[in-house]
Design a protein around this motif. Structure first.
Motif, PDB file in Angstrom:
ATOM      1  N   THR A 141       0.832  -1.206   0.000  1.00  0.00           N
ATOM      2  CA  THR A 141       0.000   0.000   0.000  1.00  0.00           C
ATOM      3  C   THR A 141       0.866   1.255   0.000  1.00  0.00           C
ATOM      4  OG1 THR A 141      -0.112   0.303   2.406  1.00  0.00           O
ATOM      5  CG2 THR A 141      -1.653  -1.285   1.422  1.00  0.00           C
ATOM      6  N   ALA A 142       0.215   2.381  -0.112  1.00  0.00           N
ATOM      7  CA  ALA A 142       0.928   3.667  -0.078  1.00  0.00           C
ATOM      8  C   ALA A 142       1.243   4.096   1.351  1.00  0.00           C
ATOM      9  CB  ALA A 142       0.092   4.742  -0.767  1.00  0.00           C
ATOM     10  N   TYR A 143       0.795   3.330   2.331  1.00  0.00           N
ATOM     11  CA  TYR A 143       0.960   3.746   3.725  1.00  0.00           C
ATOM     12  C   TYR A 143       2.260   3.196   4.327  1.00  0.00           C
ATOM     13  CZ  TYR A 143       0.249   4.460   8.675  1.00  0.00           C
ATOM     14  OH  TYR A 143       0.413   4.861   9.977  1.00  0.00           O
ATOM     15  N   TYR A 144       2.951   4.041   5.088  1.00  0.00           N
ATOM     16  CA  TYR A 144       4.101   3.592   5.883  1.00  0.00           C
ATOM     17  C   TYR A 144       4.196   4.473   7.119  1.00  0.00           C
ATOM     18  CZ  TYR A 144       6.408   7.461   3.352  1.00  0.00           C
ATOM     19  OH  TYR A 144       6.724   8.672   2.808  1.00  0.00           O
ATOM     20  N   ASP A 145       4.854   3.962   8.163  1.00  0.00           N
ATOM     21  CA  ASP A 145       4.891   4.649   9.457  1.00  0.00           C
ATOM     22  C   ASP A 145       5.937   5.749   9.527  1.00  0.00           C
ATOM     23  OD1 ASP A 145       2.795   3.300  10.775  1.00  0.00           O
ATOM     24  OD2 ASP A 145       4.092   1.574  11.108  1.00  0.00           O
TER      25      ASP A 145
END
Length: 761
Positions: A141-145
């Motif tokens: 996904t395009a999400y990272y922390d």
């Protein structure tokens, strides 16, 4: 002039027509295809049931992105999904959703590249080449922390590693090396399931285990159901879902967030590995204006994997395969606090049940690795997969009180710890005992092969273990700082006042001692040494026992037997006996022991020894018989005819002497013919390459040391039953081993008395 003007005009007219044609072709090729849907955002807006989502997209700053460029798959929650989300989160509407939460929702719903439903289960290799159908169940996904403010006092800003920490050998120790790759944001993955996905043993019933409040429909994304699939857009593909999906935690994040696993978490924290990163420090400074160093957080490279790494890597391999995370995942079984404490008390009883602090560091590594699986362990296959230590679980799915499908793996919270073979087998007894640390070092060394042998839970074992005090009193030690290219960590000194010497000879010697304590039995473990018997060990040496006393070839020389001081029968595969002296081996040649036997039992060994002593193949100084070598890979069996049998051999002409009376010669043979008779006779009574005791284990045709004049080997046939060994020579003559005078221990050699001689011609 007019002609030139006219020609030029024609050319210009032609070029104009040609240019116009090319423009039309260009526009036709690149024009927007008919029937192609509007961009993702416009489609969501036009459909009317994504009002909450479009508001969240705007709040997240993604309206422009999803209105124009890109090539995405968007798992889009409809308004009903958001209404359910508002209720679950106890909020009134999108106004209560923060910008950061909005960003999380949108970016985690965005998958790179556009996929129809029928394409999602296809695994893609590097370069997005399709590699296999029905293998994939995750997409990046395009999400990272990114940077988290969750370090310790020394590391206030950390970022999760995106590659497993590597463990490399430096001298005699393991060194952790960061393998973090700058530019890889450690993006999270989102799981989905279609009816075609069957890889890794997945069963549709597994879905219900992770999402008990959802139903498997044939197209699910995490806990959500896809209610409208394959909505084509100009910049990607939309799949409408009935739930809002928040970014899943990694294994590391979930363990840290749940107080039920705090004990395991503390142990895992003891293996954290930090390394400063200039690239992320600068990037964080540009974004926040804070100049604090950013540290990459991983975990000890001896673990199967770093549970905060979102990118799957095959444990034990440093290589990283792009897109492998689409089809592969890790699994962790994590005991609850009560289960953790119970197991810690069990395995660390001899260390005072401390927080693993006084136990060898490898105990922590092995404990955690035993709870780490390098593959996806689905609930329906819970008892079939192997963990990083190549062991199936000792638990059942009913022990899993908490089941979660996370961003980088499967998590099972279990009410009982995994019983690692290194702890529950006989190997675990010296491993978990601080008084036997030297034995553990020897067992764990791959050069001995002991660990592999003794950690088999279904193979019954018996060990004789020498405590550290016994080994150090005998002159042995282990010192890492003494190791070098020419010396080992294993040292030896001849007396308490002498200096230690470190070389491979002493390493080989102590390894032989350790292997001498690993007994090879055909009927299971030895439950008592109260009786009488003889047993082979892994070193090739034999030990004898009689009424609780243990003998080795070394104690035969010293005349002092070994005693059992303690018995441990807690292992699942056998018994461990602690002994009060080293399992010493003789350094004397076999001639010395034949000589000793000729003195202690002259009627059984005296005449044979006379011929050995006076033969051309015997060295009276070293007491070695030619052909009988004392090397580590050599084993022998000697069948010694008693005096009556020797007398008969003389009468039958196989030995020099008085053929009428069978008496021995009055002097050593001098003729070449008589010398050759003695040589042949002796060598034919020695099996080359195997030690055979009267334990019923070894029956075969065996080579002797004698070769014919043409260079052919000669054989003896041994039929071995417990306490009944029959030896047959080339002439078919049988001889029975005399039990009361047999199983004599020498240098990797067993000596037997027989009542007949063996005839080679």
């Amino acid at each position: 002039m007019n002609r030139l003007f006219t020609g030029s005009c024609c050319i210009l007219l032609f070029l104009g027509i040609l240019t116009g044609c090319q423009k039309k072709e260009f526009d036709s090729f690149y024009e927007r295809p008919e029937g192609l849907g509007a961009p993702i955002y416009q489609q969501l807006e036009a459909r009317g049931n994504f009002k909450h989502l479009t508001a969240v997209i705007t709040k997240a700053g993604y309206k422009d992105i999803l209105s124009k460029t890109g090539w995405w798959t968007f798992f889009a929650p409809n308004d009903a999904a958001f209404e359910l989300f508002f209720k679950e989160q106890n909020i009134s509407g999108t106004a209560d959703i923060s910008d950061s939460l909005a960003t999380s929702i949108v970016k985690y719903a965005l998958v790179y590249n556009a996929y129809r439903k029928d394409q999602l289960s296809t695994y893609q290799t590097s370069g997005n080449t399709d590699a296999g159908n029905n293998l994939a169940f995750k997409r990046k996904t395009a999400y990272y922390d990114w940077v988290q403010q969750k370090g310790d006092s020394e590391h206030s800003k950390v970022i999760a590693t995106n590659r497993n920490v590597q463990s490399r050998r430096s001298g005699s120790i393991n060194v952790n090396v960061s393998a973090y790759v700058d530019g890889d944001n450690n993006n999270k993955y989102i799981p989905y399931f279609t009816e075609t996905f069957t890889a890794s043993g997945f069963n549709p019933t597994d879905y219900k285990q992770f999402y008990p409040n959802s139903t498997f429909t044939g197209f699910n994304v995490a806990s959500a159901t896809v209610v409208n699939k394959d909505i084509a857009a100009e910049n990607g593909m939309i799949h409408e879902v009935d739930r809002v999906i928040l970014p899943l935690k990694s294994l590391d994040q979930y363990i840290a967030s749940n107080a039920d696993y705090s004990e395991f978490r503390n142990l895992l924290d003891s293996l954290k590995y930090y390394t400063s990163n200039a690239y992320q420090t600068h990037r964080n400074f540009v974004a926040t204006g804070i100049a604090d160093s950013v540290y990459v957080k991983g975990y000890n490279g001896q673990l199967a994997f770093s549970p905060n790494n979102e990118n799957y890597q095959t444990p034990g391999l440093n290589a990283y395969i792009t897109n492998e995370s689409q089809k592969s995942s890790w699994t962790m079984l994590v005991p609850t606090n009560d289960a953790f404490r119970a197991y810690r008390k069990k395995i660390l009883a001899k260390y005072g049940n401390s927080f693993f602090k006084t136990a060898p560091s490898s105990v922590v590594i092995d404990f955690i690795n035993s709870h780490m699986w390098p593959t996806t362990l689905w609930p329906s296959k819970f008892t079939e997969g192997q963990n990083y230590q190549l062991e199936t679980t000792t638990l059942n799915i009913s022990n899993a009180v908490d089941k979660k499908l996370l961003s980088n793996g499967i998590f099972y919270g279990v009410n009982q710890a995994q019983y690692a073979n290194v702890f529950r087998t006989v190997y675990g007894v010296p491993y978990l005992d601080p008084t036997t640390s030297l034995t553990l070092l020897g067992y764990a060394d791959g050069g001995t092969g002991i660990k592999v042998y003794t950690t088999q839970p279904n193979v019954r074992q018996t060990l004789l273990v020498m405590p550290d005090a016994v080994l150090t009193t005998a002159g042995y030690r282990y010192n890492e700082s003494s190791a070098s290219n020419t010396a080992t960590a294993w040292g030896y000194r001849t007396s308490p006042t002498a200096s230690y010497s470190h070389n491979t000879i002493y390493k080989d010697n102590i390894f032989r001692l350790f292997k001498s304590g690993v007994l090879i039995t055909s009927t299971g473990e030895i439950t008592s040494f109260a009786g009488t018997g003889i047993i082979e060990s892994q070193s090739g040496d034999y030990i004898k026992y009689n009424n609780g006393k243990i003998q080795t070839s070394g104690t035969v020389d010293s005349g002092v037997d070994i005693n059992v001081t303690k018995t441990d029968n807690t292992s699942v595969n056998g018994i461990v006996y602690y002994v009060d002296a080293i399992l010493s081996f003789t350094d004397k040649n076999v001639g010395q022991h034949i000589e000793n036997l000729s003195i202690s039992s002259p009627t059984n060994f005296g005449s044979f020894y006379w011929y050995v002593l006076n033969s051309s193949i015997y060295n009276k100084t070293t007491k070695a018989i030619s052909g009988v070598n004392a090397g580590i890979d050599n084993k022998y069996t000697i069948f010694i005819p008693d005096n009556a049998a020797i007398s008969q051999a003389i009468k039958d002409g196989l030995l020099p002497g008085n053929k009428t009376t069978g008496a021995l010669p009055t002097a050593a043979p001098t003729s070449e013919a008589d010398k050759d008779l003695v040589r042949r006779f002796i060598l034919y009574h020695i099996i080359n390459g195997e030690s055979v005791a009267t334990d019923g284990k070894k029956s075969d045709n065996y080579l002797t040391l004698l070769q014919t004049e043409t260079g052919d080997n000669t054989l003896l046939t041994v039929v071995n039953q417990p306490n009944n060994v029959v030896v047959t020579d080339r002439m078919g003559r049988a001889s029975v081993v005399k039990l009361a005078f047999s199983n004599q221990l020498s240098n990797r050699t067993i000596i037997h008395s027989i009542g007949n001689y063996l005839k080679y011609k």
